[in-house]
Scaffold this active site. Structure first.
Site, PDB file in Angstrom:
ATOM      1  CG  LEU A 241      -5.860  -3.752  -1.442  1.00 47.59           C
ATOM      2  CD1 LEU A 241      -6.574  -4.479  -0.315  1.00 47.59           C
ATOM      3  CD2 LEU A 241      -5.531  -4.711  -2.558  1.00 47.59           C
ATOM      4  CE1 TYR A 242       0.341   2.849  -1.596  1.00 53.81           C
ATOM      5  CE2 TYR A 242      -1.102   4.704  -1.108  1.00 53.81           C
ATOM      6  CZ  TYR A 242       0.169   4.156  -1.180  1.00 53.81           C
ATOM      7  OH  TYR A 242       1.255   4.908  -0.836  1.00 53.81           O
ATOM      8  CB  ALA A 243      -5.687   3.495   2.022  1.00 52.99           C
ATOM      9  CB  THR A 245      -1.363  -2.623   1.663  1.00 51.52           C
ATOM     10  OG1 THR A 245      -1.134  -1.482   0.832  1.00 51.52           O
ATOM     11  CG2 THR A 245      -2.210  -3.632   0.935  1.00 51.52           C
TER      12      THR A 245
END
Ligand code: UGA
Length: 431
Positions: A241-243, A245
């Site tokens: 999810l980091y990637a 965002t």
């Protein structure tokens, strides 16, 4: 001797008295009754006022949370002083995440060469805030003021633009960390998406508009297998999810460039490390655990292949950031209206020589002179990618970016800093 009854109820001559006493009694009762009613009313009004006030504060709590720590003449003066430019053709830069790892280093570099720098940071507790405070005092000592606030606070950001006509925004505030996204997904949306949009809205409306340089991430390459990673490679298969965002950030900034004429440069950082780094990252937490005699967990990829990262030293990253600001080109819009096309750029900032995680551990052992207790496990499905490797030819060409620190040298500097900062007392490191 009059009886008690007589005293209280005297004979006929005292009838009046009796009546009067009665009347007085009645009046007293009425009066008492009305006093107690008044008292009750007063209580009721107090309670009403109190509940109204607490309701107000509940309603206002969001903005109160944001506004509590800023404002005032003294505060504005500190911002103006910090933003002052001390070289010809210098810039005034708003650095978000200025108490962070990359933010603090970039702020110091800009200030050193005479640019004006104002920082903003929310000092959240994703990792030990005392490290952020230590970075803050370093910056303060160099005349850099850091506003304590959140990039989601639109009023605060607008106020900063009111006080200073920033020529550039170096946007480094973010929720970082790949694996933590499984634990706290909303903090990524809050900082990396909502916060980004709030900041871009302020930049869009500013007059003149600043040029924006911001931190994307090598993680946008996700499951891309083409090596080394080039800016034109596909980035539509994020593994975390980091990637996702960060990838969303690239799309969002593109629309602000397209619609409002904001000059935008996105930098895909490759696993940045160095002194004053982030305690959540592997090189940092491995160092801590090795010194404390605790085991470290080393993830291993599919078919027992070692994971590898294109670890990039902080000083090289700082040069890439400063080079990006210097070459960013102007925004064309003003007051929310585009006047012409503006630059939109994306660059890899890596080291171009990936190193495996077990090799990273060996280097640390050598510099620390302590053997690590290894716990090797198969990589869990936690958002990690097996390797990263940057092609930096575009940054080389456009920014003059040329990394000069290999992992061996960079880790030596990190370990030296670590031992100085936390002390040599291995078993009882302070954090
Ligand atoms: O390049 C990037 O864009 C990203 O780099 C890092 O992410 P990462 O490369 O995963 O860095 P670390 O968390 O330090 O992990 C480095 C390597 O060590 C491995 N690792 C990590 C932790 C651990 O306990 N054991 C372990 O083997 C990871 O799997 C990874 O291969 C940063 O944490 C991200 O914020 C950043 O955006």
């Amino acid at each position: 001797m009059p009886s008690l009854e007589e005293e209280l109820f005297p004979s006929t001559p005292g009838k009046f008295k009796i009546d009067r006493a009665h009347t007085m009694n009645r009046q007293f009762n009425r009066c008492f009754a009305s006093t107690s009613t008044m008292f009750l009313w007063a209580l009721f009004l107090i309670a009403l006022t109190a509940s109204y006030l607490s309701f107000q504060s509940f309603v206002d709590s969001g903005s109160r949370y944001f506004t509590a720590s800023w404002g005032g003449i003294q505060w504005e003066k500190q911002i103006r002083n910090s933003a002052q430019i001390h070289r010809s053709k210098g810039m005034s830069v708003l650095v978000t995440g200025a108490a962070g790892f990359v933010g603090s280093h970039v702020s110091l570099a800009l200030k050193k060469r005479g640019d004006g720098v104002v920082g903003i940071d929310n000092f959240n507790n994703y990792y030990d805030p005392s490290l952020k405070k230590a970075r803050k005092s370093l910056l303060n000592n160099q005349g850099i003021f850091i506003v304590e606030g959140d990039i989601n606070d639109a009023r605060l950001i607008a106020k900063l633009f009111d006080i200073v006509g920033f020529t550039h925004v170096m946007h480094l505030a973010a929720q970082a960390g790949v694996r933590y996204a499984m634990e706290n997904p909303h903090s990524y949306v809050h900082s990396n998406i909502a916060g980004l949009v709030t900041l871009l809205e302020a930049c869009k409306l500013a007059n003149p508009q600043p040029s924006v340089v911001w931190a994307s991430s090598s993680s946008v390459y996700g499951l891309n297998e083409k090596v080394p990673f080039s800016e034109s490679d596909r980035t539509d298969q994020p593994a975390s999810l980091y990637a996702a965002t960060k990838k969303a950030g690239e799309e969002i900034t593109h629309t602000y460039n397209h619609i409002y004429g904001l000059s935008v440069t996105g930098l895909r950082f490759f696993t940045v490390y160095g002194p004053f780094g982030r305690p959540d990252m592997a090189y940092f937490s491995f160092t801590r655990n090795i010194l404390q005699g605790k085991p470290i967990t080393i993830y291993r990829g599919k078919n027992r292949v070692d994971l590898a990262r294109d670890f990039t030293y902080i000083d090289d990253i700082v040069k890439g950031c400063v080079g990006s600001l210097d070459t960013s080109g102007k925004s064309t819009g003003s007051g929310g209206k585009k006047r012409g096309p503006a630059p939109y750029r994306i660059f890899n900032l890596g080291n171009t020589s990936p190193v495996t995680v077990p090799t990273l551990v060996k280097i640390l052992e050598r510099h620390l002179r302590v053997k690590a207790k290894r716990n090797i496990v198969d990589m869990p499905g936690n958002g990690d990618v097996p390797f990263t490797h940057a092609n930096i030819s575009l940054a080389q060409r456009e920014l003059g970016y040329k990394p000069t620190t290999d992992l061996e040298t960079g880790l030596k500097k990190f370990v030296k800093w670590y031992l100085t900062y936390y002390g040599y007392n291995r078993g009882k490191a302070v954090h």
